[in-house]
Design an enzyme around this catalytic site. Structure first.
Site, PDB file in Angstrom:
ATOM      1  N   ASP A   1       0.658  -1.360  -0.071  1.00 41.76           N
ATOM      2  CA  ASP A   1      -0.088   0.181  -0.009  1.00 41.76           C
ATOM      3  C   ASP A   1       0.954   1.105  -0.203  1.00 41.76           C
ATOM      4  O   ASP A   1       2.002   0.867   0.422  1.00 41.76           O
ATOM      5  CB  ASP A   1      -0.526  -0.295   1.472  1.00 41.76           C
ATOM      6  CG  ASP A   1      -2.350   1.170   1.402  1.00 41.76           C
ATOM      7  OD1 ASP A   1      -2.743   1.117   0.516  1.00 41.76           O
ATOM      8  OD2 ASP A   1      -2.106   1.485   2.020  1.00 41.76           O
TER       9      ASP A   1
ATOM     10  N   GLU B   1       1.029   5.329   0.597  1.00 44.63           N
ATOM     11  CA  GLU B   1       0.046   6.769   1.066  1.00 44.63           C
ATOM     12  C   GLU B   1       1.187   7.897  -0.099  1.00 44.63           C
ATOM     13  O   GLU B   1       2.269   8.146  -0.611  1.00 44.63           O
ATOM     14  CB  GLU B   1       0.721   7.355   2.648  1.00 44.63           C
ATOM     15  CG  GLU B   1      -0.184   6.438   3.233  1.00 44.63           C
ATOM     16  CD  GLU B   1      -1.706   6.567   3.129  1.00 44.63           C
ATOM     17  OE1 GLU B   1      -2.653   7.492   2.492  1.00 44.63           O
ATOM     18  OE2 GLU B   1      -1.859   5.022   3.135  1.00 44.63           O
TER      19      GLU B   1
ATOM     20  N   GLU C   1      -5.494  18.621   2.834  1.00 45.39           N
ATOM     21  CA  GLU C   1      -5.797  17.030   2.686  1.00 45.39           C
ATOM     22  C   GLU C   1      -5.611  15.846   2.881  1.00 45.39           C
ATOM     23  O   GLU C   1      -6.355  15.115   3.241  1.00 45.39           O
ATOM     24  CB  GLU C   1      -7.412  17.286   1.371  1.00 45.39           C
ATOM     25  CG  GLU C   1      -6.422  17.807   0.365  1.00 45.39           C
ATOM     26  CD  GLU C   1      -6.043  18.405  -0.180  1.00 45.39           C
ATOM     27  OE1 GLU C   1      -6.140  19.506  -1.658  1.00 45.39           O
ATOM     28  OE2 GLU C   1      -5.914  19.777   0.592  1.00 45.39           O
TER      29      GLU C   1
ATOM     30  N   HIS D   1      -3.815  10.730   5.686  1.00 43.85           N
ATOM     31  CA  HIS D   1      -2.395   9.615   6.647  1.00 43.85           C
ATOM     32  C   HIS D   1      -1.706  10.607   7.808  1.00 43.85           C
ATOM     33  O   HIS D   1      -0.725   9.796   8.484  1.00 43.85           O
ATOM     34  CB  HIS D   1      -1.396   9.230   5.241  1.00 43.85           C
ATOM     35  CG  HIS D   1      -1.190  10.713   4.495  1.00 43.85           C
ATOM     36  ND1 HIS D   1      -0.593  11.925   5.070  1.00 43.85           N
ATOM     37  CD2 HIS D   1      -1.265  10.408   3.202  1.00 43.85           C
ATOM     38  CE1 HIS D   1      -0.060  12.314   4.138  1.00 43.85           C
ATOM     39  NE2 HIS D   1      -0.480  12.374   3.071  1.00 43.85           N
TER      40      HIS D   1
ATOM     41  N   HIS E   1      -5.155   6.197   7.776  1.00 43.18           N
ATOM     42  CA  HIS E   1      -4.720   5.625   6.494  1.00 43.18           C
ATOM     43  C   HIS E   1      -2.927   5.363   6.975  1.00 43.18           C
ATOM     44  O   HIS E   1      -2.196   6.564   7.459  1.00 43.18           O
ATOM     45  CB  HIS E   1      -4.681   6.324   6.206  1.00 43.18           C
ATOM     46  CG  HIS E   1      -5.904   5.536   5.043  1.00 43.18           C
ATOM     47  ND1 HIS E   1      -6.307   4.992   3.716  1.00 43.18           N
ATOM     48  CD2 HIS E   1      -6.916   6.563   6.103  1.00 43.18           C
ATOM     49  CE1 HIS E   1      -7.395   5.341   3.992  1.00 43.18           C
ATOM     50  NE2 HIS E   1      -8.191   6.344   4.613  1.00 43.18           N
TER      51      HIS E   1
ATOM     52  N   ASP F   1      -2.065  -0.919   6.859  1.00 44.39           N
ATOM     53  CA  ASP F   1      -2.946  -1.071   5.544  1.00 44.39           C
ATOM     54  C   ASP F   1      -2.509  -2.454   5.177  1.00 44.39           C
ATOM     55  O   ASP F   1      -3.428  -3.092   4.423  1.00 44.39           O
ATOM     56  CB  ASP F   1      -3.470   0.584   4.674  1.00 44.39           C
ATOM     57  CG  ASP F   1      -4.234   0.962   5.295  1.00 44.39           C
ATOM     58  OD1 ASP F   1      -5.102   1.460   6.586  1.00 44.39           O
ATOM     59  OD2 ASP F   1      -4.353   2.288   4.455  1.00 44.39           O
TER      60      ASP F   1
END
Length: 230
Positions: free
Chosen positions: A7, A9, A52, A57, A150, A155
């Site tokens: 995963d 970010e 945002e 995260h 997150h 994740d």
């Protein structure tokens, strides 16, 4: 078979639009069983962090400034993933950032044939249901109580459990083929000796024969025997 669940970010939704990858987490599976080997890294995005994205995260530009840029640390990532299939949720998104970063620093791209998308698998297995990572964790009873923000490694660890469930459940790890030498256990059981009893013959006594004859003689309109209307 070795597989990597991963995963990422990022600073936003589009690498082509100027966003960058800031974190990656990878979990190694062998025959659909977690080996305990993981890879985790943060990267300096060489740009600002939109508010945002930070809300999703929790990674600030100040925090990421202490970490290397992707090009300086890419070798460790490539060494970990090797040539294994790469599994991600909505994998096209993660692949676009991974390959975008690789191209940016002059590294060969990851072939798209290695991509396994758990989102597509979930849509096929559970049409009409919710297919977010949270929803799939709920469906399969996977504890995600520690997932507040997150995080790429967290994740990936959750997704690894989801992937195993999507592809047959935990019993898939009980493989019948192993590289270890086969050990065959032969049980020796003593033979069972069965004693056979001699046949016993039971004959009616003269009194029983006389009583039976008297009973039959008293039957009206018998269907068989003497006097039967046949």
């Amino acid at each position: 078979m070795r597989e990597i669940v991963f995963d990422t970010e990022t600073t936003g939704l589009s690498f082509a639009g100027g966003d960058r990858m800031v974190e990656i987490g990878c979990v190694e599976l062998v025959n659909r069983v977690e080996t305990g080997r993981t890879f985790h890294a943060y990267y300096h995005p060489e740009r600002d962090m939109p508010a945002e994205a930070e809300r999703v995260h929790g990674l600030s530009a100040t925090f990421l400034a202490k970490h290397p840029v992707f090009a300086a640390a890419v070798a460790d990532l490539l060494d970990f993933i090797g040539d294994a299939p790469l599994i991600a949720h909505n994998a096209g998104f993660d692949f676009s950032f991974l390959n975008g970063e690789l191209e940016r620093c002059g590294q060969p791209l990851v072939c798209m044939s290695r991509m396994v998308d758990t989102l597509q698998i979930a849509r096929s297995r559970h049409p009409g249901a919710k297919h977010t990572l949270d929803a799939l964790c709920n469906r399969y009873g996977i504890d995600r109580s520690h997932r507040v923000l997150h995080g790429a490694l967290l994740d990936a660890q959750l997704l690894a459990q989801v992937y195993v469930e999507l592809t047959g459940g935990r019993q898939i790890g009980l493989g019948l083929v192993s590289d270890a030498p086969r050990v065959v256990v032969v049980e020796t059981v003593a033979p069972v000796v069965t004693k056979v009893r001699p046949l016993r013959v039971f004959s009616p006594s003269p009194a029983e024969l006389a009583a039976h004859a008297a009973f039959v003689k008293g039957v009206k309109d018998p269907l068989w025997g003497p006097g039967a209307s046949g």
